[in-house]
Write an enzyme that holds these catalytic residues in place. Structure first.
Site, mmCIF file in Angstrom:
data_model
loop_
_atom_site.group_PDB
_atom_site.id
_atom_site.type_symbol
_atom_site.label_atom_id
_atom_site.label_comp_id
_atom_site.label_asym_id
_atom_site.label_seq_id
_atom_site.Cartn_x
_atom_site.Cartn_y
_atom_site.Cartn_z
ATOM 1 N N SER A 170 -32.272 -44.554 -36.344
ATOM 2 C CA SER A 170 -33.131 -44.328 -35.059
ATOM 3 C C SER A 170 -33.729 -43.043 -35.010
ATOM 4 O O SER A 170 -33.188 -42.240 -34.218
ATOM 5 C CB SER A 170 -31.899 -44.347 -33.920
ATOM 6 O OG SER A 170 -30.731 -43.631 -34.392
ATOM 7 N N MET A 228 0.806 -1.086 -0.071
ATOM 8 C CA MET A 228 -0.027 -0.018 0.100
ATOM 9 C C MET A 228 0.789 1.188 -0.063
ATOM 10 O O MET A 228 0.423 2.307 -0.266
ATOM 11 C CB MET A 228 -1.101 0.255 1.276
ATOM 12 C CG MET A 228 -2.347 -0.992 1.310
ATOM 13 S SD MET A 228 -3.200 -0.770 -0.326
ATOM 14 C CE MET A 228 -3.743 0.868 0.069
ATOM 15 N N SER A 270 -28.605 -40.208 -45.542
ATOM 16 C CA SER A 270 -27.821 -38.814 -44.941
ATOM 17 C C SER A 270 -26.301 -39.165 -45.074
ATOM 18 O O SER A 270 -25.374 -38.203 -44.634
ATOM 19 C CB SER A 270 -28.471 -38.654 -43.598
ATOM 20 O OG SER A 270 -27.953 -39.734 -42.899
#
Lengths: 622, 300
Positions: A531, A144, A461
């Site tokens: 599926s 500090m 696909s």
């Protein structure tokens, strides 16, 4: 307790050594000869001021390289308390050292350089403190003096840290502005920061309430050693992990489950009425029961969870990375056995606190893993009980301690990670025996993990094309694979099934069971099935452990599939010759969260296969 | 017990736990017994750990041949009273057999020679765990010691490659020929040891209390005059009221001027001390890393 164990972590420049030196110096714990010795050494290495860090760096290599290598323990005392500092270096093996120091600490000090603000390392240390459930965290904002004791700097850092720590499990955080170099707010209250009205660091350390054995409720007594001086005496030596027990109270013995009562609590200094958490005692029982090291005495109606499967946070501490599926020795309390790491659920990115997918663990990694032991252990979660919820893993070859673990969740006694077949369809006479050679052993021999890749998508696909290409590429890399195709199964195992919705579901159920068998054999199983129904795919997913089941959606629009029509089936379906044809007269339910989506109308098969291999690599499966 | 020393009970519970781990994990442990206060406290704690049974392992004393005679008497009586076997490794024997070469000159000490005798004795008795009274507050290399400290087949310590020690799980796994050094007093300080001795009313050899002795100064260390010491020119022998803060080989253990005749006097003295205990040890003054260097090759 008049003893406080705390940990400090940090790297060379954040003033940690100076802070420790300051605490030792101001509490008059540095002896003159040691101070003289470091003065001599400081001068010899050309430093103008006495380097207090030399007090804490114990090894020759550390002094030469001006780094700290290993956890060091320092001791000081004030009239209020005795203190043990675990000073953990932030250099290399930082996580290993921090975790080691934190494992026995009641308080952690995170040092933040006021000039630099919250760094990665500050966050890392705070995270480890929360992971190890250290009850108190002190954020010491140091240097500090170098920011003119500016309250704004302090507030800003506090604000930043608070935002971050909101994500952590940290009940008590205190912020103190200090200067270790000048001594502000360490022992003496600073005159430079009138805006700060909290305690000095030492005052806090002296007065914070701590209890090294925190759980005073759940009685757990791991038997450490059997004391048997003669035939008439058989006592069970151990340290009470948690809770308390009194003479005459009933107890249960694990794992045998036998009941008895405490006959006496024996110590060298006389018998006790009560033994409490932290006490090292010898218990004798009313009944003759066979009990040995590794067994545990508990109360009849307050028992730990007995199980072979836990989810735990694991800190990897060895240079050699974790090997999935390998059997390590697992030590918990006085109980030892073997365990393998089934799955790394996620790894913590300590810079961002994000969860990352990962297949393996390296030095300093912290991850949530699922763990399977070869024998049942008696577990509590780490949050409930630090002693029965913690463990270490030991490499069976090198004997090194390779990991520290904290249990997050215990799964009650169950068989491997295999879910049972659905109730109702199972014959009562079928008893599950477990696998003869388990998957972990097979995976260890294969050098990769097992997984199920479930391709779903319309006919045409590209599922089969990509699946076959992928299998070839995996096979060429020496990986154990198996390809299951809808057509294969329908020629044999499923030749009694048609295409009604019920038959299709049964077809998928059988395919899934077969996939599971190949999976248990250590294969990467590639399944290509249309599926179409989400609930069927969900059932398949439920059969395979999380992380090892990858749903691959071959996403292709119907028009493209019809245009391809490799088997001429769309043409027949469109002519009305095939009933229940997906996409034409039967629905396809697209996956909601597939692990991988392939855009097969535009993406070529090579690219698709490559993406899948990259994904398997990223997950650590191959 | 009084409220202001319940951490002593914590330390006692911890040390007892460590002793029991040793008994459970190792086949042939020994307690390294020097006759010093730390090893006397060790024996006391071991009695507590196994009560009502006897301590299930022997004491091992590495005898340099340069002992204060009071210590040998005390040692024999302590072993007899505890009912434990006493093993002795003799440095004199090692010298006679030519295993080691005696140092010569006024600075000669058998301190370093002990290492060979110690390692030989550990081998002879096939010791797999040697329990010592070392404390982390004693010296900066010791600050990095584990409770269970691994030693390779040559008795060497590798401080940069130690096993992490978490919670109270002490990994004592080893390969054949390797052994462990175990330090149940790791977390104790010198003051803790004295406060504990007072609390437990543990008997100590008279050397620890003020007595009259022939002494002389060398390198800021006050040595007792014994027949084993060779004098340098100008070293003046005088009689003084002294006591010892640590006790080891007579040729390297320094005394301090002291009027402390009771444990309480000693505690007050320890609180007032501004030098560390090992500051009276000639063996540590040889170099900055004297302790680390000896520990690496197998010292206590």
């Amino acid at each position: 307790m008049d003893l406080l164990r705390f940990t400090t972590a940090g790297s060379v420049d954040d003033g940690k050594s100076t802070l420790i030196g300051r605490l030792l110096y101001d509490s008059k714990s540095i002896f003159e000869d040691r101070l003289e010795a470091i003065e001599r050494t400081s001068k010899a290495s050309g430093e103008t001021e006495v380097n207090l860090a030399l007090l804490t760096d114990g090894l020759r290599a550390e002094r030469e390289q001006k780094i700290t290598i290993d956890v060091a323990y320092h001791y000081f005392a004030t009239p209020q308390r005795k203190f043990i500092i675990a000073d953990t270096p932030g250099h290399t093996q930082y996580t290993r050292n921090m975790v080691t120091g934190a494992s026995t600490a009641d308080l952690a000090i995170v040092l933040i350089d006021a000039q630099k603000g919250v760094l990665v390392q500050s966050r890392r240390h705070a995270f480890i403190a929360s992971l190890l459930q250290i009850p108190h965290l002190v954020v010491a904002i140091n240097k500090m003096d170098s920011v003119d004791y500016d309250e704004k700097v302090f507030d800003q850092i506090r604000e930043e840290f608070t935002q971050f720590s909101a994500k952590l499990d940290m009940p008590d955080i205190v912020f103190i502005p200090i200067s270790a170099l000048k001594g502000d707010n360490i022992v003496q209250r600073s005159t430079h920061m009138p805006w700060y009205d909290g305690p000095t660091l030492l005052y806090l350390l002296e007065h914070v309430h701590v209890e090294p054995y925190k759980n005073l409720i759940d009685f757990r007594f791991p038997v450490q050693y059997v004391v048997r001086p003669h035939q008439q005496f058989r006592g069970f030596a151990g340290r009470v992990s948690s809770g308390a027990i009194r003479v005459g109270e009933p107890v249960k013995v694990l794992p045998s489950g036998k009941h008895s009562a405490v006959k006496a609590i024996v110590t060298y200094d006389g018998e006790l009425e009560e033994a409490r958490a932290g006490d090292s005692v010898v218990l004798t029982l009313e009944d003759e029961i066979d009990i040995s090291r590794g067994d545990m005495l508990v109360r009849v109606h307050n028992t730990p969870v007995i199980g072979r499967q836990v989810d735990a946070y694991l800190c990897w501490m060895d240079e050699t990375p974790m090997e999935p599926g390998r059997l390590y020795e697992l030590w918990q309390t006085s109980h030892t056995g073997r365990a393998s790491i089934g799955e790394v659920r996620y790894k913590m990115d300590m810079e961002t606190m994000h969860r990352l997918p990962s297949g393996s663990l390296q030095l300093n990694d912290i991850a949530l893993v699922s763990l399977q032991t070869t024998m049942p252990f008696f577990w509590d979660t780490y949050r409930q009980n630090q002693h029965t919820g913690s463990f270490i893993l030991i490499d069976p070859d090198t004997h090194n301690t390779v990991a520290a673990g904290m249990v997050r969740q215990v799964n009650k006694e169950s068989i491997a990670d295999l879910p049972q077949a659905p109730a109702g369809k199972k014959s009562a006479d079928v008893v599950w025996e477990g696998w003869n050679i388990n998957r972990a052993q097979r995976e260890s021999r294969n050098g990769h993990q097992a997984a199920v890749l479930w391709f779903t998508g319309l006919s045409g696909s590209g599922k089969s094309t990509i699946g076959r290409l992928l299998e070839q590429q995996l096979f060429d890399r020496g990986i154990q694979t198996m390809l299951l195709d809808g057509d294969h199964l329908r020629h044999g195992l499923c030749n009694d099934l048609g295409f009604s919705e019920a038959d299709r579901s049964e077809n998928i159920r059988r395919a899934a069971e077969v996939a599971r068998l190949f999976y248990e054999q250590g294969n990467i199983v590639i399944c290509t099935f249309i599926s179409p129904f989400a609930k069927d795919r969900q059932q398949v997913r439920a059969l395979i452990p999380e992380g090892r089941f990858l749903e691959v959606w071959a996403n292709c629009d119907l028009d493209t599939a019809i245009a391809r029509d490799p088997k001429g089936l769309y043409a027949r379906a469109l002519r009305g010759e095939i009933a229940h044809f997906t996409g034409i007269n039967s629905p396809y339910e697209p996956p909601e969260n597939p692990e991988i989506t392939l855009h097969t109308a535009t993406e070529d098969s090579e690219a698709a296969a490559r993406r899948i291999i990259e994904k398997l690599t990223a997950l650590g499966i191959i | 017990m009084s409220a202001n020393n319940d951490y002593l009970t914590f330390l006692e519970n911890e040390a007892i736990y460590v002793f029991r781990e040793v008994a459970a994990q190792f086949a042939r442990p020994v307690i390294l017994f020097s006759g010093g206060k730390d090893s006397i406290v060790l024996v006391h704690l071991a009695k507590k750990a196994f009560y009502p049974a006897r301590i299930p392992f022997p004491l091992l004393h590495i005898d340099t041949g340069h002992n204060f005679p009071e210590i040998l008497d005390f040692r024999d009586e302590l072993a007899r009273e505890a009912g434990v076997e006493l093993l002795v490794g003799s440095v004199q024997e090692a010298i006679d057999k030519g295993r080691v070469k005696e140092e010569t000159g006024p600075y000669a000490s058998r301190n370093t020679l002990q290492i060979v005798t110690l390692l030989d004795a550990l081998k002879t008795y096939q010791v797999d765990a040697a329990i010592g009274g070392g404390r982390r507050d004693e010296e900066k290399a010791r600050a990095k010691e584990r409770f269970f400290s691994h030693r390779d087949a040559f008795g060497q310590w590798d401080p940069k490659n130690q096993r992490p020690e978490l919670w109270n799980l002490f990994n004592g796994k080893k390969h054949p020929g390797e052994h462990f050094r175990v330090f149940p007093l790791s977390n104790w300080t010198e003051l803790d040891v004295w406060t504990y001795i007072a609390r437990e009313k543990i008997q100590l050899p008279p050397l620890y209390f003020s007595h009259s002795r022939q002494v002389f100064w060398r390198d800021k260390v006050l040595y007792g005059d014994t027949p084993f010491m060779v004098h340098l020119p100008g070293e003046e022998i005088f009689e003084a009221q002294v006591r010892f803060r640590t006790i080891g080989d007579a040729t390297c253990t320094g005394a301090i001027f002291s009027e402390a005749t009771t444990i309480q006097d000693v505690i007050e003295e320890v609180i007032a001390f501004r030098t560390t205990e090992r500051g009276t040890r000639g063996d540590d003054k040889r170099s900055e890393s004297a302790m680390e260097d000896r520990k690496r090759v197998g010292y206590f």
